[in-house]
Design a protein around this motif. Sequence first.
Motif: not given
Lengths: 287, 119, 282
Positions: A37, A58, A94, A135-136, A139, A142, A173, A177, B19, B47, B117, C171-172, C176
């Motif tokens: 991120d 997604e 979404e 951006i934004a 997921n 993954l 999450c 991972s 997991r 997702t 999660h 910035s997620s 926004m």
Amino acid sequence: MKELTIISGKGGTGKTSILGAFATLAGSSLLCDCDVDAANLHILLNPSIKETYEFYGEKKAEILPELCTDCGKCEELCQFKAIQKGQINSYACEGCAVCYHVCPAEAIKMKPHLSGHWYISDTKWGPMVHAKLGIAQGNSGLLVNRVRKKAREVAKEHNLSLIISDGPPGIGCPVISSLAGTDMALVVTEPTASGIHDLERIVKVASGFGCITAVCINKYNLDEDNCRFIEDLAEKLEVPVIGKIPYDAAMAEAVLKGIPVTILGQGAAQEPLGELWQQVKHLLGAR
Amino acid sequence: MRVAVSASGQTQLDELNPRLGRCEYFVIVDDVSGETWAIENTGRLSTGAAGIATATLLHNHQVDVVITGNVGPNAFTALEAAEIKVYTGTKGKVQDLLEQYRNGNLSKASGPNVGPHGS
Amino acid sequence: MRISIASGKGGTGKTLVATSLALSLMDQPRPVQLLDCDVEEPNAHIFFKMKQAGSQKVFLPIPKVDYDQCQYCGKCVEVCQFNAIALMKRTLVIFPDVCHSCGGCWYLCPTEALQPTPREVGAVGISQSGSFTLVSGTLKLGTHISPPVIKAVRAKEDPDSIVIIDGPPGSSCPVMTIVDGTDYCILVTEPTPFGLNDLVLAVEMLQVLGIACGVVINRDVPENDIIDRYCEDKGLPILLRIPLKTEIARAYAKGITLVESDPHWKPKFLELYQRVVREVAQ
């Protein structure tokens, strides 16, 4: 092949600076940035990108204008106000697919959405696998999986015996991972109220993976009372404190220069960092 | 009876992936026929809420027992509804975990052992 | 006038800027609203010793099963993209915390066995003092989809007020939601490569959304121009510099805003506001 993942719970504890030091002390290892991120390991390791790959996360809706009859049904039912005047706003979408299911003209399809990129790079201290989420985009868990899988492959190709990963902040999450299948989790914390607050949660998360878990207290002398509190807490949680790094202006200076602090070669943190690295190697070797 | 182990590979010699929702494969053993096979965990590509998708997959493959590391609250609820029993281990090869299970050395989960999660 | 305050990186001083800006505008003819949209960790209220005048719960619809009507056909499971419904051994299980409230299951259930039912996801609290209003959103524990609560806070925006919106770091998606539709965004950063890295991400996001922005440099040190160089290159105005001083950090840690601990900051924040007004007018 051994894997070390550095995590912190709270952001801003100095995780990335410590990883930068480890990269130089290890000599040659595979370096992996799992903070997709807001990746920042590249600031210290200055990688040159060799290969770039696309990451599709997604699915999002897309309207086929040639089939659309402008009936407005999708716009009426979309709870996210992502459809306006027959146009889809992919930031608001979404991916629920309600529009796809209700469209009487079958004019909507769900299409995998380009949500980021990942890279294989070279650094002075070994190859690096890292990523940038768009951006934004969601997921990230993954994408972290993808990055770590590639890291293992590249490490194998280059005959490297160690992977060092920078984990994302938090306990969500993407952190999970970045811990799955690792040999050791090093928790970097600091002697502040929020550092203490997050330590217990992150240690519990890490211990659920059956990996070696150890704690390092960064800037330990900023508040010696809190530091002792962390040491007691670690003992209660049955995880060893294997390093205490003093506050050192050289750490900030190295970040400003965009180099690992060990390359700067000065300051009070050098020796404790070296000792911490020896402890890490010892624990990993014993596994 | 069918026992599934969350794994990072397709054989009994592969390692347990702790997991449940994000493991690559399940190695399934049929106690009666002695047959072993593997299925890909397509649930991991979800997702979100991969644990629920994974529980559905196990249900569709008529699994009775699953051996894994971490089970979150949603996955646990889903497995419970599917009447699949959960046993937890931490590490080792699939065959070792199956051995431990048969000897009664794995503990049966009576609730989730991690948060959503995996946290 | 709606001004959002954001920062790529956490801990850069967003709330410090938001609270002092709001306090500096109290003498303005227009009323001032401060919206605390950091719904996971709302903390603006710590700085204003005001009594909460009222609170409203925020609800989202989630499906409820009428087992007498359900044919166990599995249509809802097929439709749901979020795995919020599972069909097991002839039971339909609903998972409220992963549901996005898209409505797909209840629109498409052939027997109308699924109906929307409200689920509490958070609350919006309002406190008032003279012409100043503080609106705070709080996400209910165990819920992790914050945009609906942020939207509920933003629904309290008064078009005649000066609205200041403080949001979460990053910035997620939630960020926004706070900057969307605002006239201007103030980005708070610190002069380190890590600060710059995250500032760049935030600026990229604002460009995509077409929102004008300017920068506040917190913990500024004279010898370092890393943020200055970037801003010059991108044509971004530097609105304010807050120096790296332990007095500032110490007072702030005690819950005292910058303009209260050192009143000479008040005209500077007023100037910051006037600068933003001019930038928006352009």
